[in-house]
Design a protein around this motif. Structure first.
Motif, short mmCIF file in Angstrom:
data_model
loop_
_atom_site.label_atom_id
_atom_site.label_comp_id
_atom_site.label_asym_id
_atom_site.label_seq_id
_atom_site.Cartn_x
_atom_site.Cartn_y
_atom_site.Cartn_z
N MET A 1 0.85 -1.20 0.00
CA MET A 1 0.00 0.00 0.00
C MET A 1 0.88 1.25 0.00
N ALA A 2 0.57 2.14 -0.88
CA ALA A 2 1.43 3.30 -1.07
C ALA A 2 1.53 4.16 0.19
N THR A 3 0.51 4.11 1.02
CA THR A 3 0.49 5.02 2.16
C THR A 3 1.24 4.46 3.37
N LEU A 4 1.81 3.27 3.24
CA LEU A 4 2.57 2.69 4.36
C LEU A 4 4.04 2.55 3.96
N THR A 5 4.93 2.85 4.90
CA THR A 5 6.33 2.55 4.65
C THR A 5 6.54 1.04 4.82
N ASP A 6 7.68 0.54 4.32
CA ASP A 6 7.96 -0.89 4.47
C ASP A 6 7.98 -1.29 5.94
N GLU A 7 8.59 -0.43 6.74
CA GLU A 7 8.69 -0.70 8.17
C GLU A 7 7.29 -0.77 8.81
N GLU A 8 6.45 0.21 8.45
CA GLU A 8 5.08 0.22 8.99
C GLU A 8 4.32 -1.04 8.59
N ARG A 9 4.51 -1.43 7.32
CA ARG A 9 3.80 -2.63 6.86
C ARG A 9 4.27 -3.86 7.62
N ASP A 10 5.57 -3.98 7.84
CA ASP A 10 6.09 -5.14 8.58
C ASP A 10 5.50 -5.20 9.98
N VAL A 11 5.46 -4.04 10.65
CA VAL A 11 4.95 -4.02 12.02
C VAL A 11 3.45 -4.33 12.03
N LEU A 12 2.70 -3.69 11.14
CA LEU A 12 1.25 -3.93 11.09
C LEU A 12 0.93 -5.39 10.77
N ALA A 13 1.67 -5.94 9.80
CA ALA A 13 1.41 -7.33 9.43
C ALA A 13 1.65 -8.25 10.62
N ALA A 14 2.61 -7.88 11.46
CA ALA A 14 2.94 -8.74 12.60
C ALA A 14 1.96 -8.59 13.75
N ILE A 15 1.26 -7.48 13.84
CA ILE A 15 0.38 -7.28 15.02
C ILE A 15 -1.10 -7.21 14.68
N GLN A 16 -1.48 -7.17 13.40
CA GLN A 16 -2.89 -6.89 13.14
C GLN A 16 -3.83 -8.04 13.51
N ASP A 17 -3.30 -9.25 13.63
CA ASP A 17 -4.16 -10.35 14.11
C ASP A 17 -4.17 -10.45 15.62
N GLY A 18 -3.37 -9.63 16.28
CA GLY A 18 -3.35 -9.64 17.74
C GLY A 18 -1.96 -9.42 18.27
N LEU A 19 -1.88 -8.73 19.39
CA LEU A 19 -0.59 -8.57 20.07
C LEU A 19 -0.31 -9.84 20.86
N PRO A 20 0.95 -10.24 20.94
CA PRO A 20 1.26 -11.40 21.78
C PRO A 20 0.83 -11.14 23.23
N LEU A 21 0.12 -12.08 23.81
CA LEU A 21 -0.30 -11.93 25.21
C LEU A 21 0.83 -12.44 26.09
N GLU A 22 1.89 -11.62 26.12
CA GLU A 22 3.11 -11.90 26.86
C GLU A 22 3.49 -10.62 27.59
N PRO A 23 4.29 -10.76 28.67
CA PRO A 23 4.63 -9.56 29.45
C PRO A 23 5.27 -8.44 28.61
N GLU A 24 6.07 -8.82 27.61
CA GLU A 24 6.72 -7.81 26.77
C GLU A 24 6.30 -8.00 25.32
N PRO A 25 5.07 -7.66 25.01
CA PRO A 25 4.52 -8.01 23.69
C PRO A 25 5.26 -7.37 22.52
#
Lengths: 168, 156
Positions: A1-25
């Motif tokens: 998506m043009a409106t996201l940087t590569d870094e933003e896309r990587d982070v979003l792809a990793a968290i959009q299904d849920g944050l890890p339910l761990e002390p340091e997510p």
């Protein structure tokens, strides 16, 4: 998506299904995508500031929790008051989505406010309360209930992963 | 739509978490510990409860709500009046179109309401044209002119 940087896309792809339910997510996410925790925190904060992420937290399944009735309240308000009334409608706790849309032949309503509640009776009562308290009962309005969900596939923002629930 | 009863039971502590955690989750090193301290709970307990709420289906997930319009793509809400004896046939056609993300039957003369969304805005008009051509029915296109900010939070 043009409106996201590569870094933003990587982070979003990793968290959009849920944050890890761990002390340091965020550290868990960082390890997964090979980024530092500080960088992940900075990217997530920036996505929130840019409003690409609306919010982070618990996403309840309101149907499972008993909030099963959904009514689309629609209002025909004067154009020169639509923005002001729309803002006040959107501010109501009972209203979960609020939009101004065009009128069409046979469709006189220009404001839409989705109301969720435990029953249709509660939805109707909420709409009547809103009409009274916002002093807009004199404008034509109606409530459309959904009787069947015919299709729901969710809006995919990032390929291969589900994203936000949809407004309608 | 589904019945009127909850299918998942939650207790008062679950309710406390649900009602306080639908946003504003800290973006910090130990966010669950911060949340726990605010609510008078402990970190391990908060994490264990959230895991169970996800497992039982009370939560769809714990994480982000994205803002689709800010991420590109176009969408619109559209409606049409479908004669009752043609409803299922037309629903099958509309549902079969890739750009149609949601479709609801609703209680009104306009009895079919659907969301068309695509990364390519031309898909929206194409989809409307296809539906009108294939069904001979008129689609009313109701794009968003203005979105009023709502904080979508439920109280349980």
């Amino acid at each position: 998506m043009a409106t996201l940087t590569d870094e933003e896309r990587d982070v979003l792809a990793a968290i959009q299904d849920g944050l890890p339910l761990e002390p340091e997510p965020y550290r868990v996410v960082a390890d997964r995508i090979g980024m530092s925790e500080e960088r992940v925190l900075a990217v997530v904060r920036s996505l929130l500031e840019q409003k690409k992420i609306k919010r982070i937290g618990a996403v309840p399944d309101h149907y499972a929790l008993g909030i099963t009735a959904n009514g689309m309240s629609v209002w025909d308000v004067p154009d020169d008051r639509a923005t002001e009334i729309g803002r006040r409608l959107g501010d109501r706790a009972e209203v979960t989505h609020c939009y101004r849309r065009p009128r069409r032949p046979g469709w006189p309503y220009n404001l839409f406010g989705m109301v969720h509640a435990r029953s249709r009776e509660e939805v109707v009562a909420a709409v009547e309360r809103i009409a009274r308290e916002l002093d807009i009962a004199r404008y034509p309005h109606d409530v459309l209930f959904s009787t069947r969900l015919l299709k729901k596939r969710g809006t995919r923002v990032l390929r291969g992963a589900p994203a936000a629930p949809d407004p309608q | 739509m589904p019945g009127t009863d909850a299918t998942v039971e939650i207790d008062d502590t679950d309710r406390l978490l649900l009602n306080n955690l639908q946003g504003g989750f800290p973006v910090t090193h130990r966010p669950f510990a911060e949340v726990a301290a605010t609510l008078g709970l402990d970190e391990a307990g908060v994490i264990a409860r959230l895991r169970r709420l996800v497992e039982t289906g009370a939560l769809t997930r714990f994480g982000t709500i994205l803002n689709a319009p800010q991420l590109g793509g176009e969408r619109t809400l559209a409606a049409m009046h479908v004669p009752p004896d043609r409803f299922d046939e037309v629903a099958a056609l509309v549902n079969g179109l890739d750009a149609v993300s949601h479709n609801y039957e609703r209680t009104h003369h306009f009895n079919m309401w659907f969301v068309i969304s695509s990364e390519d805005e031309r898909d929206i008009q194409r989809t409307i044209d296809t539906i009108e051509r294939e069904t001979g029915l008129t689609v009313i296109n109701l794009p968003t002119l203005e979105e009023f900010f709502v904080d979508l939070r439920f109280t349980f």
